[in-house]
Design a protein around this motif. Structure first.
Motif, mmCIF file in Angstrom:
data_model
loop_
_atom_site.group_PDB
_atom_site.id
_atom_site.type_symbol
_atom_site.label_atom_id
_atom_site.label_comp_id
_atom_site.label_asym_id
_atom_site.label_seq_id
_atom_site.Cartn_x
_atom_site.Cartn_y
_atom_site.Cartn_z
ATOM 1 N N PRO A 311 0.805 -1.230 0.000
ATOM 2 C CA PRO A 311 0.000 0.000 0.000
ATOM 3 C C PRO A 311 0.837 1.279 0.000
ATOM 4 C CG PRO A 311 0.029 -0.982 2.182
ATOM 5 C CD PRO A 311 0.716 -1.956 1.273
ATOM 6 N N VAL A 312 2.132 1.162 0.249
ATOM 7 C CA VAL A 312 2.996 2.350 0.271
ATOM 8 C C VAL A 312 3.759 2.445 -1.040
ATOM 9 C CG1 VAL A 312 3.217 2.324 2.773
ATOM 10 C CG2 VAL A 312 4.852 1.048 1.373
ATOM 11 N N PRO A 313 4.127 3.652 -1.469
ATOM 12 C CA PRO A 313 4.865 3.805 -2.723
ATOM 13 C C PRO A 313 6.219 3.119 -2.676
ATOM 14 C CG PRO A 313 3.970 5.914 -1.978
ATOM 15 C CD PRO A 313 3.786 4.945 -0.852
ATOM 16 N N LEU A 314 6.636 2.590 -3.824
ATOM 17 C CA LEU A 314 7.953 1.952 -3.958
ATOM 18 C C LEU A 314 8.942 3.006 -4.439
ATOM 19 C CD1 LEU A 314 6.881 -1.306 -5.828
ATOM 20 C CD2 LEU A 314 7.109 -0.946 -3.365
ATOM 21 N N LYS A 315 10.046 3.154 -3.713
ATOM 22 C CA LYS A 315 11.059 4.140 -4.081
ATOM 23 C C LYS A 315 12.419 3.482 -4.085
ATOM 24 C CE LYS A 315 8.586 8.115 -2.132
ATOM 25 N NZ LYS A 315 8.642 9.239 -1.166
ATOM 26 N N PRO A 316 13.238 3.755 -5.113
ATOM 27 C CA PRO A 316 14.601 3.207 -5.114
ATOM 28 C C PRO A 316 15.438 3.830 -4.017
ATOM 29 C CG PRO A 316 14.322 4.762 -6.911
ATOM 30 C CD PRO A 316 12.973 4.584 -6.295
ATOM 31 N N ARG A 317 16.215 3.003 -3.336
ATOM 32 C CA ARG A 317 17.044 3.497 -2.246
ATOM 33 C C ARG A 317 18.404 2.825 -2.280
ATOM 34 N NH1 ARG A 317 13.620 6.559 0.777
ATOM 35 N NH2 ARG A 317 11.427 5.949 0.850
#
Length: 321
Positions: A311-317
């Protein structure tokens, strides 16, 4: 091999910020993951504290399993993008099928290398008539941005080059070691080697100072840079090494994985590697709608459905959690 975890979570990988720029000895403990009905694996990468070693981003160790009265490995058709899969066996055999039409039985110390590029699907299974034991590793290599949309293809190499020393044989899966190079296609500077050590061996393996390394224990009793490894464990070694001391208390087998630290930040969700939320969402839609990833013909069973997105956005880290 697929990541069959039905509660898949995103793995945030890449970036040089967390590369250990000096030699270390960081022991990675595996997580037990069940694949299908009869195969359990020990997952070493991605790990709670370390996501990548060079471009290597996924490592499963399985077996030795007695599958004489079992179906063995049964992984239905599933998709990949943005990575290469490396199938490596010490015992048994695995039948590979993919959506480019490849059909290949892979046996011990033969290289099955699948480059997913923009999109591919495949299945893996123990043949109906199979050996009693199954033992091997499944590994993924992340593709850099310049090559991640390449055409999908499969390579099979029955014979691979070797480096030898007293009591030590190194079989080159990918990349180069001590002047010897594997025929497998690579897209970043890396190395993958299968190391066989005879009991009592005390050797030093030449390394590249700019590479980071890890060693996976497959069988036997071995000390890597003085650290005892039990089968199914992996030792992260950092960078800045010219050589690696190895000592075998019994006949032993190890896998050396290394490469230049991977600069790009990634999102790895289920069996896809992307760079943005939108790419992962689109990949899931395409797979569930039956487009883009092609069809695996000949497998007796339905394709795997994709897990729900978080449910949370996927962000590259970065490279570690």
């Amino acid at each position: 091999m697929s990541n069959l975890d039905r509660e898949a979570v995103p793995s945030l990988c890449g970036g040089r910020g967390f590369v250990v720029a000096e030699p270390v000895r960081e022991l990675l403990s595996p997580r037990q993951v069940r694949l299908g009905e009869s195969t359990e694996v020990r997952r070493l990468l991605p790990n709670l504290g370390r996501r990548m070693v060079g471009a290597w981003c996924f490592v499963d160790h399985y077996g030795p399993d007695d599958i004489a009265d079992e179906p063995g490995m049964q992984v239905p058709p599933h998709p990949h993008m943005g990575l290469q899969t490396v199938s490596w066996l010490h015992e048994g055999e695995v039948l590979h099928r993919d959506s480019t039409g490849s059909l290949q039985t892979i046996r011990p110390r033969q290289l099955g290398l699948m480059t997913s590029g923009r999109a591919i699907s495949h299945s893996e299974e123990s043949p109906r008539s199979h050996a009693r034991h199954l033992h091997g590793a499944q590994l993924w290599v992340a593709l850099p941005d310049a090559h991640r949309h390449t055409d999908p293809h499969f390579e099979f190499h029955a014979e691979l080059p070797r480096v030898t020393a007293p009591g030590l044989t190194a079989t080159l899966l990918l990349g180069s070691l001590d002047g010897t190079t594997s025929p497998g296609t690579t897209y970043t500077p890396l190395v993958g080697a299968d190391l066989t050590l005879a009991a009592g061996t005390d050797a030093r393996l030449p390394l590249e100072r700019d590479f980071e390394y890890a060693v996976l224990s497959m069988t036997g009793e071995a000390h890597v840079d003085g650290v005892p490894l039990v089968p199914g464990s992996m030792l992260y070694l950092g960078c800045g090494r010219d050589e690696l001391p190895l000592r075998a208390g019994s006949d032993a087998a190890l896998m050396l994985l290394g490469g230049e630290p991977f600069e790009e930040e990634l999102i790895m969700f289920w069996n896809w590697i992307g760079r943005s939320q939108e790419e992962i969402v689109q990949a899931r839609r395409d797979w569930m709608e039956g487009s883009r990833f092609g069809e695996v013909k000949g497998y007796d069973g339905a394709p795997l459905p994709a897990p729900e997105l978080p449910p949370v956005p996927l962000k590259p880290r970065g490279r570690v959690r």
